[in-house]
Scaffold this active site. Structure first.
Site, PDB file in Angstrom:
ATOM      1  N   LEU A  56       1.097  -1.246   0.198  1.00  0.00           N
ATOM      2  CA  LEU A  56       0.401   0.113   0.112  1.00  0.00           C
ATOM      3  C   LEU A  56       0.789   1.260  -0.337  1.00  0.00           C
ATOM      4  CD1 LEU A  56      -2.503  -0.935   2.800  1.00  0.00           C
ATOM      5  CD2 LEU A  56      -2.490  -1.577  -0.185  1.00  0.00           C
ATOM      6  N   CYS A  57       0.013   2.036  -0.472  1.00  0.00           N
ATOM      7  CA  CYS A  57       0.636   3.125  -0.840  1.00  0.00           C
ATOM      8  C   CYS A  57       0.641   4.797   1.373  1.00  0.00           C
ATOM      9  CB  CYS A  57       0.663   4.762  -2.111  1.00  0.00           C
ATOM     10  SG  CYS A  57      -1.151   4.722  -1.067  1.00  0.00           S
ATOM     11  N   THR A  58       0.859   4.029   2.163  1.00  0.00           N
ATOM     12  CA  THR A  58       0.944   4.478   3.203  1.00  0.00           C
ATOM     13  C   THR A  58       1.651   4.146   4.279  1.00  0.00           C
ATOM     14  OG1 THR A  58      -0.093   4.704   5.695  1.00  0.00           O
ATOM     15  CG2 THR A  58      -0.673   3.049   3.971  1.00  0.00           C
TER      16      THR A  58
END
Ligand SMILES: Cc1ncc(COP(=O)(O)O)c(C=O)c1O
Length: 421
Positions: A345-347
């Site tokens: 994920l992009c977190t």
């Protein structure tokens, strides 16, 4: 799964990953059975045990649990549909929830769910209205928010201002309300103090509290209770320093209370519910390492699994983030080092383990987050970033059954523009 994941050997994991790919949830039915047996053998035999589907609603798992004689507690129409797919009879269902819609209430009535629990005075009014439309008399249970909070529950559902149930002190209002709702018949009360309780004494105190409340209202108001839901909240130890719930102690501390109550109220059923305790230990979430890298001196292993499938391992639901037990599967002995276990994920919060000491990881190795059978996929933001859902497999009697395929995934179809003429 055994505590340290002993049953999951490197070669077995490799075999499962080759057949089903990763990320993958694995559930071991023998462990589920062991947990059910522990409750059954230690608690008063008259207690009716319910499995809380919210912990893991996979219909195959629910079916296997149901087939052992455990009843099913559910909270939504899709849980109801899954339970029906699993062959659960309405006679053995309990339906709860503070925000039931009219559609849910209609369905509960139409399907004949036996233990139907209302959570507010306004909900009672809506149930009455629907019962009247259907010209039915509906036996109804009421969830009570106890006045006393539990000590030692990681998550408190009662004992303070809560959206759940009706405050204990408002019970006379319930009786007054029911007098003007002729299609409803009070048939039970229900409580749920809290969850993740590891102290036998706390659970025993909750049981004492609710059974004495039940006795009080029976004596004071002459109500007839077909059932009293005493909650549950049985925890399992996830983190360092947590001790297993002592079921011997709980059984001993609660047996007399239950027995005395039943001597006086032999017609009343005592219901208890548990999700986590039955399935958490049975599950592992397996992911494969895709890349390893160093950033400012910190080792990262980026895996194909992440918090979109297992938010709890990323700390969701815990005030302080702690690691679940995590093991690595590598083909040979290697020196250990500390890893941040990241997902796709992009977190930066997509970490299913932080500062985890594992053997040096290489792309292609596997890691498993243990104790992941409860509140895994079902409590995760699976739609975030639209990665595919993981498969789920069930180990039973030495066999592996695929119980969720990777494409059993709810993505709406693309629609044409609406015709607005
Ligand atoms: C009313 C109720 N019943 C049962 C459960 C299941 O709890 P657990 O999985 O900890 O047994 C919950 C959990 O939130 C709940 O709110």
């Amino acid at each position: 799964m055994e505590k340290k994941g002993e049953r999951l050997t490197y070669s077995f994991i490799r075999e499962l990953a080759a057949s089903y790919s990763t990320p993958l949830y694995i559930y071991d039915l023998e462990t589920v059975q062991r947990q059910i047996d522990k409750i059954r053998s230690k608690m008063h035999p008259s207690i009716k045990l319910f499995y809380s589907m919210k912990a893991n609603p996979n219909p195959t798992l629910v079916q296997r649990i149901y087939q052992t004689g455990v009843n099913i507690e559910l909270c939504s129409l899709l849980e109801l549909a899954a339970a029906q797919t699993a062959g659960v009879a309405a006679e053995r269902m309990m339906y709860l929830g503070p925000g039931k819609s009219a559609e849910e209430i209609r369905t509960i009535m139409d399907q004949g769910v036996r233990y139907f629990v209302a959570e507010s005075l306004q909900e009672l009014e809506l149930i009455e209205q629907i019962a009247q439309e259907k010209r039915k008399t509906v036996p109804i249970g009421v969830r009570i928010n106890p006045e006393v909070a539990v000590r030692g529950a990681r998550l408190q559902m009662g004992g303070k201002a809560r959206q759940f149930g009706i405050d204990e002190g408002q019970f006379p209002d319930v009786l007054r309300k029911l007098q003007v709702l002729p299609h409803l018949r009070l048939c039970g009360i229900h409580t749920y103090h809290g969850t993740r309780i590891l102290s036998a004494n706390t659970i025993a105190e909750n049981i004492r509290y609710i059974l004495s409340f039940a006795e009080r209202i029976i004596e004071m108001y002459g109500v007839k209770l077909n059932f009293v839901g005493i909650g549950g909240g049985f925890g399992i130890p996830y983190f360092a320093g947590e001790k297993e719930l002592d079921l011997d102690e709980l059984g001993q501390a609660s047996y007399g209370t239950v027995e005395q109550f039943l001597q006086k109220q032999p017609e009343t059923e005592i219901l208890m519910e548990s999700g986590r305790y039955l399935v958490a230990e049975a599950g592992a979430y397996v992911a494969q390492v895709r890349y390893t890298k160093r950033s400012q001196g910190v080792h990262f292993a980026v895996t194909d699994g992440g918090t979109h499938h297992h938010a709890a391992a990323g700390g969701s639901g815990n005030a302080f983030r702690k690691n679940f037990p995590i093991v690595a599967y590598v083909p040979e002995q290697r020196a250990e080092q500390e890893y941040e276990l990241a997902g796709p994920l992009c977190t930066p919060n997509d970490l299913i383990g932080k500062k985890v000491r594992l053997p040096e990881l290489h792309p292609g190795d596997y890691i498993a987050v243990l104790k992941s059978g409860a509140y895994g996929l079902t409590a995760s933001p699976a739609l975030f970033l639209s990665h595919r859902l993981p498969r789920e497999v069930l180990l039973e009697r030495g066999k592996v059954t695929l119980i969720r395929d990777v494409d059993e995934y709810i993505i709406p179809k693309l629609r044409k523009e609406s015709n607005t003429d």
